[in-house]
Design an enzyme around this catalytic site. Structure first.
Site, PDB file in Angstrom:
ATOM      1  N   TYR A 155       0.842  -1.203   0.000  1.00 11.14           N
ATOM      2  CA  TYR A 155       0.000   0.000   0.000  1.00 11.14           C
ATOM      3  C   TYR A 155       0.881   1.259   0.000  1.00 11.14           C
ATOM      4  O   TYR A 155       0.667   2.182  -0.792  1.00 11.14           O
ATOM      5  CB  TYR A 155      -0.932  -0.015   1.212  1.00 11.14           C
ATOM      6  CG  TYR A 155      -1.831   1.197   1.308  1.00 11.14           C
ATOM      7  CD1 TYR A 155      -2.974   1.302   0.523  1.00 11.14           C
ATOM      8  CD2 TYR A 155      -1.538   2.239   2.183  1.00 11.14           C
ATOM      9  CE1 TYR A 155      -3.795   2.418   0.599  1.00 11.14           C
ATOM     10  CE2 TYR A 155      -2.355   3.352   2.269  1.00 11.14           C
ATOM     11  CZ  TYR A 155      -3.480   3.442   1.484  1.00 11.14           C
ATOM     12  OH  TYR A 155      -4.297   4.561   1.564  1.00 11.14           O
ATOM     13  N   SER A 158       2.478   1.782  -3.322  1.00 10.97           N
ATOM     14  CA  SER A 158       1.533   2.229  -4.361  1.00 10.97           C
ATOM     15  C   SER A 158       1.248   3.718  -4.213  1.00 10.97           C
ATOM     16  O   SER A 158       1.131   4.441  -5.208  1.00 10.97           O
ATOM     17  CB  SER A 158       0.234   1.411  -4.307  1.00 10.97           C
ATOM     18  OG  SER A 158      -0.563   1.757  -3.181  1.00 10.97           O
TER      19      SER A 158
HETATM   20  P1  NAD Z   1     -13.190   3.711   1.366  1.00 12.31           P
HETATM   21  O1  NAD Z   1     -12.922   2.247   1.377  1.00 12.31           O
HETATM   22  O2  NAD Z   1     -14.212   4.263   2.285  1.00 12.31           O
HETATM   23  O3  NAD Z   1     -13.535   4.184  -0.132  1.00 12.31           O
HETATM   24  C1  NAD Z   1     -12.808   3.705  -1.238  1.00 12.31           C
HETATM   25  C2  NAD Z   1     -13.761   3.589  -2.413  1.00 12.31           C
HETATM   26  O4  NAD Z   1     -13.003   3.165  -3.559  1.00 12.31           O
HETATM   27  C3  NAD Z   1     -14.873   2.545  -2.181  1.00 12.31           C
HETATM   28  O5  NAD Z   1     -16.132   3.114  -2.468  1.00 12.31           O
HETATM   29  C4  NAD Z   1     -14.524   1.445  -3.162  1.00 12.31           C
HETATM   30  O6  NAD Z   1     -15.659   0.756  -3.664  1.00 12.31           O
HETATM   31  C5  NAD Z   1     -13.802   2.234  -4.261  1.00 12.31           C
HETATM   32  N1  NAD Z   1     -12.989   1.362  -5.101  1.00 12.31           N
HETATM   33  C6  NAD Z   1     -12.116   0.396  -4.703  1.00 12.31           C
HETATM   34  N2  NAD Z   1     -11.582  -0.212  -5.769  1.00 12.31           N
HETATM   35  C7  NAD Z   1     -12.139   0.367  -6.872  1.00 12.31           C
HETATM   36  C8  NAD Z   1     -12.002   0.187  -8.284  1.00 12.31           C
HETATM   37  N3  NAD Z   1     -11.181  -0.755  -8.779  1.00 12.31           N
HETATM   38  N4  NAD Z   1     -12.682   1.003  -9.116  1.00 12.31           N
HETATM   39  C9  NAD Z   1     -13.519   1.945  -8.632  1.00 12.31           C
HETATM   40  N5  NAD Z   1     -13.721   2.149  -7.314  1.00 12.31           N
HETATM   41  C10 NAD Z   1     -13.034   1.381  -6.449  1.00 12.31           C
HETATM   42  O7  NAD Z   1     -11.772   4.373   1.634  1.00 12.31           O
HETATM   43  P2  NAD Z   1     -11.329   5.886   1.946  1.00 12.31           P
HETATM   44  O8  NAD Z   1     -10.639   5.850   3.248  1.00 12.31           O
HETATM   45  O9  NAD Z   1     -12.424   6.855   1.715  1.00 12.31           O
HETATM   46  O10 NAD Z   1     -10.200   6.056   0.850  1.00 12.31           O
HETATM   47  C11 NAD Z   1     -10.287   6.977  -0.238  1.00 12.31           C
HETATM   48  C12 NAD Z   1      -8.887   7.250  -0.751  1.00 12.31           C
HETATM   49  O11 NAD Z   1      -8.136   7.901   0.267  1.00 12.31           O
HETATM   50  C13 NAD Z   1      -8.110   5.974  -1.094  1.00 12.31           C
HETATM   51  O12 NAD Z   1      -7.323   6.218  -2.249  1.00 12.31           O
HETATM   52  C14 NAD Z   1      -7.238   5.766   0.134  1.00 12.31           C
HETATM   53  O13 NAD Z   1      -6.096   5.013  -0.190  1.00 12.31           O
HETATM   54  C15 NAD Z   1      -6.925   7.206   0.482  1.00 12.31           C
HETATM   55  N6  NAD Z   1      -6.491   7.424   1.871  1.00 12.31           N
HETATM   56  C16 NAD Z   1      -7.304   7.111   2.919  1.00 12.31           C
HETATM   57  C17 NAD Z   1      -6.854   7.368   4.208  1.00 12.31           C
HETATM   58  C18 NAD Z   1      -7.699   7.076   5.416  1.00 12.31           C
HETATM   59  O14 NAD Z   1      -7.177   7.221   6.552  1.00 12.31           O
HETATM   60  N7  NAD Z   1      -8.953   6.684   5.284  1.00 12.31           N
HETATM   61  C19 NAD Z   1      -5.593   7.947   4.422  1.00 12.31           C
HETATM   62  C20 NAD Z   1      -4.814   8.246   3.323  1.00 12.31           C
HETATM   63  C21 NAD Z   1      -5.269   7.999   2.040  1.00 12.31           C
END
Ligand code: NAD
Length: 246
Positions: A155, A158
């Site tokens: 992760y 990536s």
């Molecule tokens: P989340 O799991 O709530 O939402 C992620 C969404 O991406 C989901 O709706 C899922 O269905 C969708 N998804 C996954 N694979 C997919 C695909 N192949 N095609 C289309 N949609 C797809 O997660 P989140 O925490 O809201 O994360 C959103 C972004 O923020 C991500 O890129 C995550 O890596 C990043 N992020 C999150 C955090 C955190 O603490 N939550 C911190 C840093 C970065």
């Protein structure tokens, strides 16, 4: 504020967490939103919340043919694309994985959504945005790109790739004179379904209580608080707005 009236914003990962909040924020500020995700139930929930300002589109970001048709349909329906937010993201593996025990299948799944998904989104959005000689692309990276991630090696790698890719896209578009900006937003820890899943794994695999799993993260945050999805959405909307032109 109505910073995005007449603008079209495509947000991936719009069915949940940060992406959902970003989609809602764009709609609130007058944009027409293309909410894209693999989770059709989650997209229905988004439509119920923001109604006719959103067009929900099932899209797997790791599929180039999905991107081609989604961008083509966006052009047919809305005539333009002003903002792309590459927010869809996935944990790389089903469990915690250190570099010594990583499984190639999980590694590849993470790269295909988090890196290839962003690269494909940029590639196909540039084609449509460049016709108007303007646009903003915002890629959601992670603090995991900037610190060591011994139990989340794939992760973290990536998300580091997302930051580098963003720079390449920005430089390419600038040299080509497309008027397209490209930036990364690097969230810290935001309580979303993804984070909840990660904490559940810590509970199971490292035998922590739910409170201990959360506390482990909280204790590393100097401000002593998790971020909110609204904090990330505010940064995204700023970068997409005219205020961030240079
Ligand atoms: P989340 O799991 O709530 O939402 C992620 C969404 O991406 C989901 O709706 C899922 O269905 C969708 N998804 C996954 N694979 C997919 C695909 N192949 N095609 C289309 N949609 C797809 O997660 P989140 O925490 O809201 O994360 C959103 C972004 O923020 C991500 O890129 C995550 O890596 C990043 N992020 C999150 C955090 C955190 O603490 N939550 C911190 C840093 C970065």
């Amino acid at each position: 504020m109505n910073r995005f009236i007449g603008r079209t914003a495509l947000v991936t990962g719009a069915a949940s967490g940060i992406g959902r909040e970003v989609a809602i924020s764009f709609a609130r500020e007058g944009a027409t939103v293309v909410g894209a995700d693999t989770d059709s139930d989650g997209l229905c929930g988004l439509c119920e919340q923001i109604g006719n300002r959103v067009w929900a589109r099932v899209l797997d970001v790791s599929s180039e043919s999905d991107w081609i048709s989604a961008i083509r349909e966006t052009e047919t329906r809305h005539g333009r694309l002003d903002v792309l937010v590459n927010c869809a993201g996935a944990e790389a593996a089903d469990g915690l994985q250190d570099p010594e025990h990583l499984l190639l299948e999980g590694w590849r799944r993470g790269q295909s959504v988090n890196v290839e998904g962003v690269a494909l989104g940029c590639k196909h959005a540039i084609g449509l945005m460049s016709r108007n000689r303007s646009g903003a692309i915002i890629n959601i990276a992670s603090v995991a790109a900037c610190v060591s991630t011994p139990t989340l090696a794939a992760y973290g790698a990536s998300k580091a790739a997302v930051i580098h890719l963003t720079r390449s896209v920005a430089a390419h578009c600038a040299r080509a004179g497309y008027g397209i900006r490209c930036n990364s937003v690097v969230p810290g820890v935001v309580v979303t379904p993804m984070m909840e899943r990660y904490w559940s794994r810590l509970e199971r695999e490292q035998h922590l209580s739910a409170a201990e799993a959360r506390q482990r993260f909280l204790s590393r945050i100097p401000l002593g608080a998790f971020q909110e999805a609204t904090d990330i959405a505010a940064a995204v909307l700023f970068l997409a707005s005219a205020d961030a032109r240079q």
